[in-house]
Design a protein around this motif. Structure first.
Motif, PDB file in Angstrom:
ATOM      1  N   LEU A  69       0.876  -1.174   0.044  1.00  0.00           N
ATOM      2  CA  LEU A  69      -0.010   0.079  -0.058  1.00  0.00           C
ATOM      3  C   LEU A  69       0.710   1.245   0.067  1.00  0.00           C
ATOM      4  CD1 LEU A  69      -3.019   0.384   0.116  1.00  0.00           C
ATOM      5  CD2 LEU A  69      -2.857   0.900   2.575  1.00  0.00           C
ATOM      6  N   LEU A  70       1.918   1.130   0.911  1.00  0.00           N
ATOM      7  CA  LEU A  70       2.832   2.522   0.883  1.00  0.00           C
ATOM      8  C   LEU A  70       3.640   2.603  -0.660  1.00  0.00           C
ATOM      9  CD1 LEU A  70       4.609   4.200   2.297  1.00  0.00           C
ATOM     10  CD2 LEU A  70       6.245   2.285   3.041  1.00  0.00           C
ATOM     11  N   ALA A 114       2.273   1.759  -3.510  1.00  0.00           N
ATOM     12  CA  ALA A 114       1.098   2.002  -4.392  1.00  0.00           C
ATOM     13  C   ALA A 114       0.969   3.795  -4.143  1.00  0.00           C
ATOM     14  CB  ALA A 114      -0.165   1.210  -4.164  1.00  0.00           C
ATOM     15  N   CYS A 115       1.232   3.963  -2.706  1.00  0.00           N
ATOM     16  CA  CYS A 115       0.893   5.480  -2.792  1.00  0.00           C
ATOM     17  C   CYS A 115       1.940   6.414  -3.309  1.00  0.00           C
ATOM     18  CB  CYS A 115       0.976   5.880  -1.137  1.00  0.00           C
ATOM     19  SG  CYS A 115      -0.816   5.262  -0.583  1.00  0.00           S
ATOM     20  N   ILE A 116       3.441   5.864  -2.978  1.00  0.00           N
ATOM     21  CA  ILE A 116       4.540   6.621  -3.235  1.00  0.00           C
ATOM     22  C   ILE A 116       4.683   6.546  -4.917  1.00  0.00           C
ATOM     23  CG2 ILE A 116       7.021   6.761  -3.160  1.00  0.00           C
ATOM     24  CD1 ILE A 116       6.597   5.713  -0.335  1.00  0.00           C
ATOM     25  N   ILE A 117       4.490   5.167  -5.380  1.00  0.00           N
ATOM     26  CA  ILE A 117       5.108   5.223  -6.859  1.00  0.00           C
ATOM     27  C   ILE A 117       3.890   5.844  -7.490  1.00  0.00           C
ATOM     28  CG2 ILE A 117       5.680   3.325  -8.747  1.00  0.00           C
ATOM     29  CD1 ILE A 117       6.774   1.890  -6.145  1.00  0.00           C
ATOM     30  N   ARG A 118       4.200   6.234  -8.956  1.00  0.00           N
ATOM     31  CA  ARG A 118       3.013   6.653  -9.709  1.00  0.00           C
ATOM     32  C   ARG A 118       2.189   5.559 -10.470  1.00  0.00           C
ATOM     33  NH1 ARG A 118       2.575  12.205 -10.345  1.00  0.00           N
ATOM     34  NH2 ARG A 118       4.356  13.315  -9.605  1.00  0.00           N
ATOM     35  N   LYS A 153       7.966 -13.315  11.963  1.00  0.00           N
ATOM     36  CA  LYS A 153       6.678 -13.568  12.670  1.00  0.00           C
ATOM     37  C   LYS A 153       5.759 -12.681  12.580  1.00  0.00           C
ATOM     38  CE  LYS A 153       9.431 -14.831  16.143  1.00  0.00           C
ATOM     39  NZ  LYS A 153       9.933 -15.069  17.376  1.00  0.00           N
ATOM     40  N   LEU A 154       6.036 -11.474  12.603  1.00  0.00           N
ATOM     41  CA  LEU A 154       5.205 -10.233  12.283  1.00  0.00           C
ATOM     42  C   LEU A 154       4.579 -10.056  11.054  1.00  0.00           C
ATOM     43  CD1 LEU A 154       4.319  -7.872  14.467  1.00  0.00           C
ATOM     44  CD2 LEU A 154       5.883  -6.361  13.112  1.00  0.00           C
ATOM     45  N   LYS A 183      10.771  12.343 -10.209  1.00  0.00           N
ATOM     46  CA  LYS A 183       9.504  12.840  -9.923  1.00  0.00           C
ATOM     47  C   LYS A 183       8.661  12.013 -10.715  1.00  0.00           C
ATOM     48  CE  LYS A 183       7.519  17.350  -9.202  1.00  0.00           C
ATOM     49  NZ  LYS A 183       7.253  18.787  -9.490  1.00  0.00           N
ATOM     50  N   TYR A 204       8.618   9.148 -11.473  1.00  0.00           N
ATOM     51  CA  TYR A 204       8.132   7.809 -10.913  1.00  0.00           C
ATOM     52  C   TYR A 204       7.591   7.870  -9.537  1.00  0.00           C
ATOM     53  CZ  TYR A 204      10.879   5.819 -14.607  1.00  0.00           C
ATOM     54  OH  TYR A 204      11.232   5.605 -16.005  1.00  0.00           O
ATOM     55  N   LEU A 205       7.995   8.920  -8.623  1.00  0.00           N
ATOM     56  CA  LEU A 205       7.653   8.803  -7.462  1.00  0.00           C
ATOM     57  C   LEU A 205       6.481  10.330  -7.272  1.00  0.00           C
ATOM     58  CD1 LEU A 205      10.758   8.566  -5.518  1.00  0.00           C
ATOM     59  CD2 LEU A 205       8.987   6.864  -5.918  1.00  0.00           C
ATOM     60  N   ARG A 206       5.660  10.086  -6.199  1.00  0.00           N
ATOM     61  CA  ARG A 206       4.585  11.234  -5.911  1.00  0.00           C
ATOM     62  C   ARG A 206       4.519  11.428  -4.510  1.00  0.00           C
ATOM     63  NH1 ARG A 206      -0.733   7.964  -8.781  1.00  0.00           N
ATOM     64  NH2 ARG A 206      -0.574   6.413  -7.148  1.00  0.00           N
ATOM     65  N   GLN A 242       3.182  13.290  -2.547  1.00  0.00           N
ATOM     66  CA  GLN A 242       2.008  13.644  -2.013  1.00  0.00           C
ATOM     67  C   GLN A 242       1.195  12.354  -1.611  1.00  0.00           C
ATOM     68  OE1 GLN A 242       2.701  14.144  -5.038  1.00  0.00           O
ATOM     69  NE2 GLN A 242       0.968  14.453  -6.378  1.00  0.00           N
ATOM     70  N   GLY A 243       1.620  11.368  -2.235  1.00  0.00           N
ATOM     71  CA  GLY A 243       0.982   9.824  -1.886  1.00  0.00           C
ATOM     72  C   GLY A 243       1.417   9.349  -0.638  1.00  0.00           C
ATOM     73  N   LEU A 244       2.989   9.748  -0.183  1.00  0.00           N
ATOM     74  CA  LEU A 244       3.430   9.174   1.131  1.00  0.00           C
ATOM     75  C   LEU A 244       2.793  10.030   2.115  1.00  0.00           C
ATOM     76  CD1 LEU A 244       5.989   7.931   1.908  1.00  0.00           C
ATOM     77  CD2 LEU A 244       7.131  10.046   2.100  1.00  0.00           C
ATOM     78  N   PHE A 270      -0.512   8.284   2.521  1.00  0.00           N
ATOM     79  CA  PHE A 270      -0.344   7.341   3.161  1.00  0.00           C
ATOM     80  C   PHE A 270      -0.243   7.315   4.825  1.00  0.00           C
ATOM     81  CE2 PHE A 270       2.278   3.951   4.819  1.00  0.00           C
ATOM     82  CZ  PHE A 270       1.719   2.828   4.871  1.00  0.00           C
ATOM     83  N   TRP A 274       5.094  -5.406  22.338  1.00  0.00           N
ATOM     84  CA  TRP A 274       5.843  -6.012  21.214  1.00  0.00           C
ATOM     85  C   TRP A 274       5.537  -7.455  20.950  1.00  0.00           C
ATOM     86  CZ3 TRP A 274       7.219  -4.504  16.581  1.00  0.00           C
ATOM     87  CH2 TRP A 274       8.461  -5.435  16.137  1.00  0.00           C
ATOM     88  N   PHE A 330       2.929 -10.454  18.453  1.00  0.00           N
ATOM     89  CA  PHE A 330       3.352 -11.873  18.223  1.00  0.00           C
ATOM     90  C   PHE A 330       2.464 -12.956  18.721  1.00  0.00           C
ATOM     91  CE2 PHE A 330       7.620  -9.808  18.157  1.00  0.00           C
ATOM     92  CZ  PHE A 330       7.655  -9.472  16.640  1.00  0.00           C
TER      93      PHE A 330
END
Lengths: 170, 599
Positions: A45-46, A48-52, A103-104, B2, B4-6, B8-10, B13, B92, B96
């Protein structure tokens, strides 16, 4: 349902490159085929958000492949079971199991491991096939379809209104 | 880049992620509250209520207020409830699937407290098979024993039956023996035989023909003897039969009073004073309740002791293929599925406030090789008593549970307790001070526990219907201190509870003292009457016995006479006589010839 079909059409007809749509479909397929709430899906998902990539395609592919996963889950689970219980791989799994990340990510779960493996293997072929298919659609099929009277009637309907809303052309 | 990356998507997210985290943070309290209520409710099979849950994120601590879990066996009360609890968890490890609690504190834990409204029961628990359910009772020695005559008239006594049987036997056998006697050859007949024999004996024989004639007559006479002798033998067989029957009937009559007395002892429970388990009668019900509570507690925690995810490591279990399953591997530094490193509980019971301190509470001790320990102390058991109890237990990799526990109670004032409440005896302990020590060891399901209790400054009140019950009441009031030893052994599913006390011996002695005179007099009256009945039956038949003896004499006399006649050998005698005479004749002839020769 109408919205989903509209999104599909928009993806196919948008100005985005076929590659962007195809990669969107491939990422959505991974999310759809594997159990949803997992660490690797968060990472996808990360991406998908970052890459165009075309986000609509991600959502669309996720919806489609999530439905398809009901059919593929038994096979995925079986593959995961075979791998995790394989005598030759026990040392590998034992050393990976010491890692908290392993495991996570729930990779000691038969379905998660099996479905992730299937979707990774299918990722590139699906992306390439989708790209080819979209390109073919845009060149040949789109204009051919628009010539039909029924399509013209549809354009005057409520559905087309929704499509235009989705496309952001209204 | 630029292209390939956006970026604003980050941002989107992280915004979405933050929204999700915020959602769970805001509603975490409600989610955990619902989780406890639903999850624990499902496990216990009854309604679980939680007033409030508060989560502190750093350090990660869950605070629970107003917890109440319905007892599925008694929905109007709680299995357990507490005012507040806080659990400092390793978040933590929780990700698990492990619940590692660094410190768990429970304030004002209450067991079996009443609920405001009855809780909902989702499923009925299985009924326990309780140890020692058998009810002991006070021996039913009747306050007023009947007098001997009434007793003998009421009971279908063996002495009476045996005397009647002897009487009938005499009458019947007398007839049979008489009949046999009447068939015997008469005295005249015997005299005739004697006369005939005498005549044969006296007859002079001169030749062998005379002897032969005597032999023929004797054989004819002997034939007649034999017929009569058979009749005499038959009479003797009948006589012996009759004697045997009468001997048996007499022996039966002589034993009957003893058997009757044993029956009377049983009927009036005179034999039960010795065997009376007074300690069990008075304290068994209370012990049983404690054992039941322990069994219920074991039933509750048993599933936790049996859980081990490592067992699924190599053994495939049937699962829904669409769901998959987790496959676990050995960890280099393993941790249990759940662990409470430090436990502090304050338990508020109607009997007082107890402090419980524990460590390493888990069901997978072998992973850290440390046993669970528990220390329970109280300074105000029933306002003034002291309690100190410690326990430790260890579950090894083969799920074998080993437990050791010991406890000590000092000067605990006991509340008024109803010990027995029946129509025969009602006893309440109105006052006592209890001191006790005990130990318990378990290996898997086998339990070996022993407690020694000493009650001082005791006072009892109650009502008694029978003399024995009165003795119990009197003895209890005189006893100080009162000791009890309770042992519980066997499998947890089938426990054997034993209660012993010096009280038993003392009460038996006192009961004897109380009823001894009455019993002795009763015993002597009844036994006297029984013996009298036996003697009178024997006397009544004495006349018949004499008659039978007389008949026996006559039969024997006939038999002797017949034997004598049969044994007499008149032929031989006559042969000898003939030989003697011939010999004499020859001698006389020889003498005469010699005289002639010698002048």
């Amino acid at each position: 349902m109408l919205t989903l079909i509209a999104k599909l059409l928009h993806a196919l007809n948008s100005e985005d490159s076929p590659r962007q749509v195809a990669f969107g479909i491939a990422l959505g397929m991974i999310i759809g085929l594997t159990p949803t709430f997992t660490l690797h899906n968060l990472i996808i998902l990360l991406f998908a958000c970052i890459i165009r990539v075309h986000l609509g395609s991600v959502i669309l592919a996720f919806t489609f492949f999530a439905g398809l996963s009901y059919l593929t889950d038994p096979l995925s689970s079986h593959i995961g079971e075979s791998l995790l219980t394989s005598a030759g791989l026990q040392t590998l799994w034992h050393s990976l199991y010491q890692s908290e990340i392993f495991k996570l990510a729930q990779l000691h779960h038969t379905l998660t491991l099996g479905s992730l493996l299937i979707s990774i293997i299918l990722c590139t072929p699906v992306a390439l096939f989708s790209q080819w298919l979209i390109a073919r659609y845009r060149i040949h099929i789109k204009q051919f379809i628009e010539r039909f009277k029924i399509v013209q009637t549809l354009k005057a309907s409520k559905f087309y209104g929704i499509y235009q809303k989705v496309a952001g052309t209204v | 880049m630029k292209k390939y990356l956006r970026w604003q998507g980050l941002v989107s997210f992280f915004a979405i992620t933050a929204l999700i985290v915020a959602f769970f943070t805001i509603f975490a309290n409600q989610i955990v509250k619902a989780g406890i209520e639903k999850g624990l409710g499902w496990y216990l099979g009854a309604q679980v209520d939680v007033e409030e849950v508060d989560i502190n994120w750093s350090p990660f601590i869950i605070n629970i207020d107003g917890f109440a879990a319905t007892d599925p066996r008694a929905p109007e009360q709680n299995l357990a409830s507490f005012e507040s609890a806080s659990a400092g968890m390793d978040f933590w490890q929780y990700l698990f699937g492990r619940v590692i609690i660094e410190e768990l504190t429970i304030e004002e834990l209450k067991l079996a407290s009443p609920r405001k409204t009855p809780g909902e029961v989702y499923r009925q628990p299985q009924e326990l098979t309780h140890a020692g359910d058998e009810q002991s009772t006070i021996p039913n020695i009747q306050a007023s024993l009947p007098d001997a005559k009434t007793l003998l008239a009421q009971l279908d006594l063996k002495t009476v039956q045996a005397s009647e049987a002897l009487d009938i036997a005499y009458q019947e056998e007398k007839i049979l023996v008489k009949e046999a006697y009447e068939k015997l050859p008469t005295k005249e007949r015997l005299k005739t035989y004697e006369d005939k024999l005498k005549a044969l004996t006296k007859r002079k024989v001169k030749t062998l023909d005379d002897v032969k004639a005597i032999q023929q007559e004797y054989e004819a006479l002997k034939k007649e003897f034999k017929q009569d002798k058979a009749i005499v033998d038959q009479a003797k067989v009948q006589l012996n039969k009759s004697k045997d029957r009468l001997t048996d009937a007499t022996i039966e009559l002589k034993n009957a009073p003893k058997e009757d007395w044993e029956r009377i002892e049983k009927e009036y429970q005179l034999d039960k004073i010795d065997a009376a388990d007074f300690a069990h009668i008075l304290f068994g019900e209370h012990t049983r309740k404690y054992v039941e509570t322990a069994q219920s507690a074991y039933e509750l925690i048993a599933p936790m002791l049996g859980s081990n995810t490592d067992t699924t490591k190599t053994t495939p279990v049937p699962v829904d293929p669409s769901q998959g399953r987790y496959i676990h591997f050995d960890l280099d530094n393993p941790l249990p599925d759940w662990l409470v490193k430090k436990l502090t509980v304050s338990l508020a019971d109607e009997s007082g406030l107890y402090r419980i301190a524990g460590s390493e509470i888990t069901a997978q001790h072998w992973l850290r090789d440390l046993p669970s320990t528990l220390l329970i102390t109280s300074e105000n058991v029933n306002q003034a008593g002291q309690l100190k109890a410690d326990a430790n237990w260890y579950v090894d990799k083969a799920f074998s549970l080993t437990t050791k526990a010991q406890w000590q109670l000092d000067n605990v004032p006991m509340p008024q307790t109803q010990l027995a409440n029946s129509d025969k005896l009602s006893v309440a302990m109105t006052q006592a001070s209890l001191s006790a020590d005990g130990m318990m060891q378990t290996k898997d399901k086998e339990i070996d526990a022993k407690s020694q209790l000493l009650m001082t400054k005791t006072a009892f009140s109650g009502q008694a219907e029978s003399s024995i019950s009165q003795s119990v009441l009197d003895a209890l009031n005189k006893l100080d201190p009162l000791d009890l030893t309770v042992t519980v052994t066997g499998s947890v599913d089938d426990l054997d509870t034993k209660i012993s006390s010096k009280l038993d011996n003392i009460l038996v002695d006192m009961a004897y003292d109380k009823v001894d005179k009455k019993l002795q007099s009763f015993k002597s009256d009844v036994q006297g009457s029984l013996n009298e009945k036996m003697s009178s039956a024997l006397n009544i038949n004495e006349k018949d016995a004499n008659e039978l003896l007389e008949l026996e004499g006559l039969i024997n006399s006939s038999d002797t006479s017949m034997d004598k006649l049969l044994n007499s050998d008149v032929v031989k005698q006559k042969k000898k006589e003939l030989e003697k005479r011939a010999k004499q004749k020859l001698e006389d002839k020889a003498k005469k010839q010699l005289e002639k020769l010698f002048g």
